[in-house]
Design an enzyme around this catalytic site. Sequence first.
Site, mmCIF file in Angstrom:
data_model
loop_
_atom_site.group_PDB
_atom_site.id
_atom_site.type_symbol
_atom_site.label_atom_id
_atom_site.label_comp_id
_atom_site.label_asym_id
_atom_site.label_seq_id
_atom_site.Cartn_x
_atom_site.Cartn_y
_atom_site.Cartn_z
ATOM 1 N N GLY A 159 7.647 -5.012 -3.144
ATOM 2 C CA GLY A 159 8.888 -5.659 -3.572
ATOM 3 C C GLY A 159 8.624 -6.891 -4.414
ATOM 4 C CB ILE B 13 1.418 -6.071 6.953
ATOM 5 C CG1 ILE B 13 2.929 -5.923 6.868
ATOM 6 C CG2 ILE B 13 1.000 -7.502 7.212
ATOM 7 C CD1 ILE B 13 3.652 -6.180 8.173
ATOM 8 C CG ASP B 14 4.058 -2.735 2.920
ATOM 9 O OD1 ASP B 14 4.532 -2.900 4.057
ATOM 10 O OD2 ASP B 14 4.633 -3.057 1.887
#
Length: 111
Positions: free
Chosen positions: A81, A104-105
Amino acid sequence: MLNCEYNNLSCFGFYHGYNGKIEDHLLPLSSQLVNAEIKNGGTLLKSARCPAMMTNTGVKQACNTLLKHEIDALIVIGGDGSFHGLLAIKAHWHGQVIGLPGTIDNGPLWL
């Protein structure tokens, strides 16, 4: 920070990510300030999602803030994002941009 000061450059951070750019809420950063806070961990500027960056109006407001303060380079730390927001800004603003992954994705980051 030390490199900015050594080269006589100003460095600013925007509170709450893109929200700070839209709301013109920035913090002048110095090595003294950053060094005092780094031992605490976390983030001095905080982070937040910014739905307004999904609109042309929000993106243009963020760009106007960058122009107002004569900012010529923008470094964004984040994930997918954040990078989409950076690309939206780049379409309306002619400064230099750098995207640093800080997510953290588990999926890939697209820039």
